[in-house]
Design an enzyme around this catalytic site. Structure first.
Site, PDB file in Angstrom:
ATOM      1  CE1 TYR A 134      -2.956  -3.113   0.310  1.00 12.29           C
ATOM      2  CE2 TYR A 134      -3.296  -2.646   2.621  1.00 12.29           C
ATOM      3  CZ  TYR A 134      -3.521  -3.437   1.517  1.00 12.29           C
ATOM      4  OH  TYR A 134      -4.328  -4.545   1.624  1.00 12.29           O
ATOM      5  CE  LYS A 189      -3.571  -7.381   4.436  1.00 13.88           C
ATOM      6  NZ  LYS A 189      -3.712  -5.946   4.182  1.00 13.88           N
TER       7      LYS A 189
END
Ligand SMILES: NC(=O)c1ccc[n+]([C@@H]2O[C@H](COP(=O)([O-])OP(=O)(O)OC[C@H]3O[C@@H](n4cnc5c(N)ncnc54)[C@H](OP(=O)(O)O)[C@@H]3O)[C@@H](O)[C@H]2O)c1
Length: 305
Positions: A37, A66
């Site tokens: 992101y 993640k």
């Protein structure tokens, strides 16, 4: 895990710091992050300042991040997690997840050719998972889980690993109930986190599909909104809460952040849920970018079909 968290994908970089600070003031304690992101440093600054200002303690927070697909080799997993901890300015995560069951070459983001994949031969998912277990042993994370995988993969990990996945993060909303996978997880004691719980209306244009349905325009939700005196977004989010999944809607809008946060106490009734059975089925995140361009993976490696 707090049932409602803030998703941080697709946010304008400039808006991330203020959004996370505002969310903490509203009451959010669960933040869903990922290195892909490209805003973990901004999230980290906001978390760190909120802690320094005495608004929250680290122990109050639930921070998920993640492992990106380019760090699936056993030896790459712990260093990827350490990089994420540095960006987020944390000593440990609450939950670390494998973002996709897809192994790519170091430094690749969205694969463009066969060379961008290393696949099971060089980075078998079970070895990646063993490294995730070792991150847990090293106390770099309190829990580990998987994203974007199906019953086959979960079963493989359950049978071959020491520690079963505790959490599965998947796309889930009224257009994608994923009933068999949902039932499997409930029986196996795997907690589900539903991503894109509003149907991800703000995804970048290049990620959209033609003829996408739009949850906000569904008459069923407009009716539920007036019947229960709640907003349409709250009616949509209540679907996930009613099914006892965690939800991680994303927003940078202050009114939406509050509205979404309040939905954690709302539930749909049987009649509402019955109305939703007839909705079309639609997957917004199809995963085709990881199963094309010479990929050794197939969509059936990701989803239940
Ligand atoms: N594991 C994975 O592979 C994966 C994949 C996708 C997403 N995720 C996670 O899931 C999170 C959520 O998914 P998402 O961001 O794609 O989709 P989403 O949460 O379903 O939708 C977010 C969009 O809805 C709008 N919105 C939010 N609240 C609203 C409200 N009350 N009224 C009207 N519009 C509202 C937001 O715009 P405004 O900013 O204007 O409110 C934003 O454009 C991500 O941020 C990410 O953390 C994980």
């Amino acid at each position: 895990m707090p049932m409602l968290g803030l998703g941080t994908a697709f946010m304008e970089k400039d808006a991330v710091y203020d959004t996370v600070r505002r969310a903490i003031q509203i009451g959010y304690r669960h933040f869903d992050c990922a290195p892909v992101y490209k805003n973990q440093s901004e999230v980290g600054d906001a978390l760190s300042d909120a802690i320094d200002d005495g608004e929250v303690t680290r122990e109050d927070l639930w921070i998920t991040s993640k492992l990106w697909n380019d760090s699936h080799k056993y030896d790459d997993v712990e260093s990827a997690l350490e990089g994420t901890l540095e960006e987020l300015q944390l000593d440990y995560l609450d939950l670390y997840m494998v973002h996709w069951p897809v192994a790519q070459a170091n430094g690749t983001e969205i694969p463009k050719s066969k060379q961008d994949y290393i696949g099971e031969d060089e980075a078998a998912l079970i070895d990646t998972w063993t490294a995730m277990e070792d991150c847990l042993d090293a106390e770099l994370t309190n829990h580990i889980g998987m994203c974007n995988c199906n019953i086959n993969t979960l079963n493989m990990l359950r049978y071959e690993s020491t520690l079963e996945p505790e959490v599965l993060q998947i796309e889930m909303h009224p257009y994608l109930p994923q009933q068999p996978l949902y039932d499997f997880c409930r029986q196996a004691g795997i907690h589900i986190v539903a991503y894109a719980p509003l149907g991800s209306p703000g995804r970048p244009v290049e990620m959209r599909h033609t003829n996408e349905p739009h949850l906000f325009s569904e008459p069923a939700f407009l009716e539920m909104s007036s019947k229960h005196g709640i907003s349409v977004a709250q009616a949509i989010l209540s679907y996930g809460i009613t099914r006892k999944t965690a939800i991680i809607p994303s927003s940078t809008n202050e009114t939406h952040l509050s509205e979404n946060f309040e939905s954690v106490d709302m539930k749909l009734d049987r009649e509402d849920l019955r109305q939703l059975i007839i909705l079309p089925k639609f997957r917004f995140f199809k995963g085709e970018e990881f199963t094309s361009n010479g990929s050794p993976y197939r969509l059936t490696d990701l989803w239940e079909y």
